[in-house]
Design a protein around this motif. Structure first.
Motif, mmCIF file in Angstrom:
data_model
loop_
_atom_site.group_PDB
_atom_site.id
_atom_site.type_symbol
_atom_site.label_atom_id
_atom_site.label_comp_id
_atom_site.label_asym_id
_atom_site.label_seq_id
_atom_site.Cartn_x
_atom_site.Cartn_y
_atom_site.Cartn_z
ATOM 1 N N LEU A 77 41.924 3.922 116.803
ATOM 2 C CA LEU A 77 42.758 3.931 115.757
ATOM 3 C C LEU A 77 42.510 4.721 114.251
ATOM 4 O O LEU A 77 43.206 5.298 113.823
ATOM 5 C CB LEU A 77 43.021 2.509 115.716
ATOM 6 N N TRP A 78 41.083 4.483 113.962
ATOM 7 C CA TRP A 78 40.773 5.143 112.758
ATOM 8 C C TRP A 78 40.147 6.388 112.559
ATOM 9 O O TRP A 78 40.258 7.032 111.544
ATOM 10 C CB TRP A 78 39.672 4.131 112.206
ATOM 11 N N ASP A 84 36.713 -10.439 122.166
ATOM 12 C CA ASP A 84 36.475 -9.371 121.326
ATOM 13 C C ASP A 84 35.814 -8.284 121.977
ATOM 14 O O ASP A 84 35.869 -7.102 121.360
ATOM 15 C CB ASP A 84 35.994 -9.751 120.137
ATOM 16 N N SER A 111 36.803 -4.214 121.130
ATOM 17 C CA SER A 111 37.590 -4.219 120.064
ATOM 18 C C SER A 111 37.087 -3.039 119.219
ATOM 19 O O SER A 111 38.006 -2.442 118.326
ATOM 20 C CB SER A 111 37.653 -5.658 119.361
ATOM 21 N N SER A 112 36.019 -3.137 118.932
ATOM 22 C CA SER A 112 35.507 -1.882 118.246
ATOM 23 C C SER A 112 35.916 -0.551 118.705
ATOM 24 O O SER A 112 36.102 0.325 117.835
ATOM 25 C CB SER A 112 34.047 -2.075 118.056
ATOM 26 N N THR A 113 35.845 -0.365 119.990
ATOM 27 C CA THR A 113 36.396 0.894 120.403
ATOM 28 C C THR A 113 37.766 1.360 120.347
ATOM 29 O O THR A 113 38.101 2.354 119.834
ATOM 30 C CB THR A 113 36.183 0.826 122.078
ATOM 31 N N VAL A 114 38.500 0.191 120.357
ATOM 32 C CA VAL A 114 39.896 0.360 120.010
ATOM 33 C C VAL A 114 40.242 0.612 118.579
ATOM 34 O O VAL A 114 40.802 1.564 117.942
ATOM 35 C CB VAL A 114 40.865 -0.799 120.234
ATOM 36 N N GLU A 115 39.384 -0.145 117.822
ATOM 37 C CA GLU A 115 39.580 0.149 116.153
ATOM 38 C C GLU A 115 38.993 1.645 115.906
ATOM 39 O O GLU A 115 39.698 2.271 115.123
ATOM 40 C CB GLU A 115 38.526 -0.923 115.413
ATOM 41 N N ALA A 116 37.931 2.240 116.451
ATOM 42 C CA ALA A 116 37.472 3.507 116.314
ATOM 43 C C ALA A 116 38.709 4.378 116.966
ATOM 44 O O ALA A 116 39.028 5.459 116.026
ATOM 45 C CB ALA A 116 36.246 3.896 117.160
#
Length: 144
Positions: free
Chosen positions: A28-29, A18, A21-26
């Motif tokens: 995207l959002w 994981d 994954s928070s970088t990718v989510e950020a």
């Protein structure tokens, strides 16, 4: 014991997978967040422009409905109000006066942040002031 160690290893392996994954989510959002902020700002500008149109129409009606006033008086008052606020883009002001009522329509568009044109329109109507006798009959203009 051996079963617990194996499940602990799976959890650790999943946590390692994981990473990032928070970088990718950020990533995207963030565009969604910016779009919401821009939409909120555009809505606020539209509401301010709508309020300015309503205030202009009210001011013009109040001036044009006075006894002895003309449509030119209402138009002048509306133009002064439009110049004071300066919010509406491409404003249009129409004053119509009949024997009993005055109607003012103000149209224009809101300032743009996004590439969309938001139209603004406000219409106000009011009675023309006139002298009446206590019996309820209307006296000629200028006669008490």
């Amino acid at each position: 014991m051996l079963g617990q160690t194996r499940s602990a290893q799976l959890v650790v392996r999943r946590l390692r997978d994981d990473r990032g994954s928070s970088t990718v989510e950020a990533a995207l959002w963030m565009p969604v967040l910016f779009a919401v902020i821009w939409l909120a700002a555009q809505l606020a500008l539209w509401l301010v422009a709508q309020h300015a149109a309503t205030a202009t129409a009210t001011t013009a009606v109040d001036q044009a409905r006075l006894r002895g006033a003309t449509t030119a008086d209402g138009t002048a008052a509306g133009r002064r109000q439009l110049d004071t606020t300066g919010v509406l883009r491409q404003p249009s002001l129409q004053v119509t006066r009949s024997a009993n009522t005055v109607t003012v329509t103000v149209t224009g568009s809101a300032p743009r942040i996004l590439p969309i044109r938001l139209h603004v329109s406000a219409t106000q109507t009011g009675p023309v002031e006139r002298d009446t006798r206590p019996s309820g009959t209307i006296s000629p203009a200028g006669t008490p």
